[in-house]
Design an enzyme around this catalytic site. Sequence first.
Site, PDB file in Angstrom:
ATOM      1  N   LYS A 103      21.074   8.259 -15.813  1.00  0.00           N
ATOM      2  CA  LYS A 103      21.297   8.930 -17.106  1.00  0.00           C
ATOM      3  C   LYS A 103      21.048  10.432 -17.000  1.00  0.00           C
ATOM      4  CE  LYS A 103      22.215   5.511 -20.095  1.00  0.00           C
ATOM      5  NZ  LYS A 103      23.376   5.446 -20.988  1.00  0.00           N
TER       6      LYS A 103
ATOM      7  N   TYR B  74      18.673   3.659 -13.439  1.00  0.00           N
ATOM      8  CA  TYR B  74      18.956   3.911 -14.851  1.00  0.00           C
ATOM      9  C   TYR B  74      18.484   5.307 -15.270  1.00  0.00           C
ATOM     10  CZ  TYR B  74      19.053   2.989 -19.910  1.00  0.00           C
ATOM     11  OH  TYR B  74      19.301   3.041 -21.265  1.00  0.00           O
TER      12      TYR B  74
HETATM   13  P1  NAD Z   1      24.159  -3.344 -24.231  1.00  0.00           P
HETATM   14  O1  NAD Z   1      23.856  -3.844 -22.866  1.00  0.00           O
HETATM   15  O2  NAD Z   1      24.204  -4.320 -25.350  1.00  0.00           O
HETATM   16  O3  NAD Z   1      25.550  -2.559 -24.250  1.00  0.00           O
HETATM   17  C1  NAD Z   1      26.117  -1.961 -23.121  1.00  0.00           C
HETATM   18  C2  NAD Z   1      27.604  -2.295 -23.130  1.00  0.00           C
HETATM   19  O4  NAD Z   1      28.232  -1.617 -22.025  1.00  0.00           O
HETATM   20  C3  NAD Z   1      27.882  -3.779 -22.937  1.00  0.00           C
HETATM   21  O5  NAD Z   1      28.843  -4.208 -23.860  1.00  0.00           O
HETATM   22  C4  NAD Z   1      28.393  -3.869 -21.503  1.00  0.00           C
HETATM   23  O6  NAD Z   1      29.249  -4.978 -21.282  1.00  0.00           O
HETATM   24  C5  NAD Z   1      29.084  -2.534 -21.352  1.00  0.00           C
HETATM   25  N1  NAD Z   1      29.198  -2.075 -19.954  1.00  0.00           N
HETATM   26  C6  NAD Z   1      28.213  -1.991 -19.021  1.00  0.00           C
HETATM   27  N2  NAD Z   1      28.711  -1.512 -17.864  1.00  0.00           N
HETATM   28  C7  NAD Z   1      30.033  -1.256 -18.069  1.00  0.00           C
HETATM   29  C8  NAD Z   1      31.086  -0.754 -17.260  1.00  0.00           C
HETATM   30  N3  NAD Z   1      30.876  -0.413 -15.967  1.00  0.00           N
HETATM   31  N4  NAD Z   1      32.321  -0.637 -17.802  1.00  0.00           N
HETATM   32  C9  NAD Z   1      32.558  -1.004 -19.094  1.00  0.00           C
HETATM   33  N5  NAD Z   1      31.596  -1.488 -19.912  1.00  0.00           N
HETATM   34  C10 NAD Z   1      30.349  -1.611 -19.403  1.00  0.00           C
HETATM   35  O7  NAD Z   1      23.096  -2.181 -24.531  1.00  0.00           O
HETATM   36  P2  NAD Z   1      22.815  -1.313 -25.829  1.00  0.00           P
HETATM   37  O8  NAD Z   1      21.396  -1.502 -26.194  1.00  0.00           O
HETATM   38  O9  NAD Z   1      23.867  -1.528 -26.838  1.00  0.00           O
HETATM   39  O10 NAD Z   1      22.953   0.152 -25.216  1.00  0.00           O
HETATM   40  C11 NAD Z   1      24.110   0.951 -25.400  1.00  0.00           C
HETATM   41  C12 NAD Z   1      23.874   2.330 -24.808  1.00  0.00           C
HETATM   42  O11 NAD Z   1      22.751   2.945 -25.410  1.00  0.00           O
HETATM   43  C13 NAD Z   1      23.622   2.323 -23.298  1.00  0.00           C
HETATM   44  O12 NAD Z   1      24.270   3.430 -22.714  1.00  0.00           O
HETATM   45  C14 NAD Z   1      22.129   2.508 -23.195  1.00  0.00           C
HETATM   46  O13 NAD Z   1      21.744   3.134 -22.009  1.00  0.00           O
HETATM   47  C15 NAD Z   1      21.832   3.365 -24.411  1.00  0.00           C
HETATM   48  N6  NAD Z   1      20.441   3.186 -24.862  1.00  0.00           N
HETATM   49  C16 NAD Z   1      20.048   2.077 -25.541  1.00  0.00           C
HETATM   50  C17 NAD Z   1      18.722   1.933 -25.918  1.00  0.00           C
HETATM   51  C18 NAD Z   1      18.213   0.748 -26.690  1.00  0.00           C
HETATM   52  O14 NAD Z   1      17.022   0.675 -26.964  1.00  0.00           O
HETATM   53  N7  NAD Z   1      19.035  -0.189 -27.110  1.00  0.00           N
HETATM   54  C19 NAD Z   1      17.787   2.931 -25.580  1.00  0.00           C
HETATM   55  C20 NAD Z   1      18.224   4.019 -24.864  1.00  0.00           C
HETATM   56  C21 NAD Z   1      19.550   4.161 -24.513  1.00  0.00           C
END
Ligand code: NAD
Length: 312
Positions: free
Chosen positions: A147, A143
């Site tokens: 990223k 991860y």
């Molecule tokens: P989440 O897991 O709810 O959402 C991720 C989404 O991406 C899901 O709907 C999943 O089905 C989809 N997905 C995963 N792999 C895929 C693929 N190969 N093809 C198509 N779809 C795919 O997570 P989130 O918390 O909503 O995070 C969203 C983004 O924000 C991510 O990129 C994550 O790295 C980033 N982020 C989130 C946080 C946090 O605290 N929530 C912190 C840092 C970064």
Amino acid sequence: MRILVTGGAGFIGSHLIDRLMNAGHEVVCLDNFYTGHKRNIVHWLGNPNFELIRHDITEPIRLEVDQIYHLACPASPVHYQYNPVKTVKTNVIGTMNMLGLAKRVKARFLLASTSEVYGDPEIHPQSEDYRGSVNPIGIRSCYDEGKRVAETLTFDYHRQNGVDIRVVRIFNTYGTRMLENDGRVVSNFIVQALRGQPLTVYGDGSQTRSFCYVSDLVEGFIRMMNNPDHTGPVNLGNPGEYTILELAQAVQSQVGSGVDIDYKPLPQDDPRRRRPDITRAKLWLGWEPTVPLQEGLQKTIEDFRQRIEAAG
Ligand code: NAD
Ligand code: UDP
């Protein structure tokens, strides 16, 4: 505008789609439903401005769009470590495919990066010019390093191909629609407290995190995407810093279920401290979080309570 949201059926993506739809845009949601769920976007199905495509971003796709918010990637350590090779593919091949799309149709591209690019930080709080302390071969690397490559690709497509890019580094974000089995700390504690189970604190609970409510984050996303001047990266997060034990106590007192704390081993490479320096976001975007932890927790607790009661 016609706007693509990858990972749009997930936690943050679905909140972003609500904002974009309510602003009158056409939205294409692309998701493979690994951690996303149709119930997060079901209220838009049938709306002529909304389109849902089940697609894995590790495969190329052709679409005509003006902006791309690129969020597709599992975000919880439990989910991204379940199939780490797939996590790397999603971050590298998937991001390359989405950048290729942005290049072809001349769409502005915003990457949802993460505070994890700072690893276990040696400086505190973390500002964008800190280059990070990341283990390249640990269990979080798929991860963190994924990223970091996604950021590299984004800047190289910008320099080499003139793609119009924006990069945001998200710090721990929480709110309604998180999965019950998400595995991240806020959802774990709330679900445990509502079920009357002990809260699982990893290590001694002295490690810190800064928790941003999802509506604040989405506001930052939209401001960054639409600012004319800055590519980023920009930190988006709440500078309020809490130990994990303090978070457990806040959840205990707000749920009021009198549950105990169950101490578990600290996972490998778990960062000791994390807090965003948001000077840049304030300066560039006039952005700072507005939802205090107590208020955000209350909304999140209520959402989980309803879902858990509905499930019996
Ligand atoms: P989440 O897991 O709810 O959402 C991720 C989404 O991406 C899901 O709907 C999943 O089905 C989809 N997905 C995963 N792999 C895929 C693929 N190969 N093809 C198509 N779809 C795919 O997570 P989130 O918390 O909503 O995070 C969203 C983004 O924000 C991510 O990129 C994550 O790295 C980033 N982020 C989130 C946080 C946090 O605290 N929530 C912190 C840092 C970064
Ligand atoms: N954590 C915890 N109990 C849990 C889940 C997580 O004590 O049930 C800790 C975890 O070890 C980390 C912090 O809470 O120190 C935040 O974990 P999370 O998985 O939410 O996010 P990240 O580590 O990616 O910031």
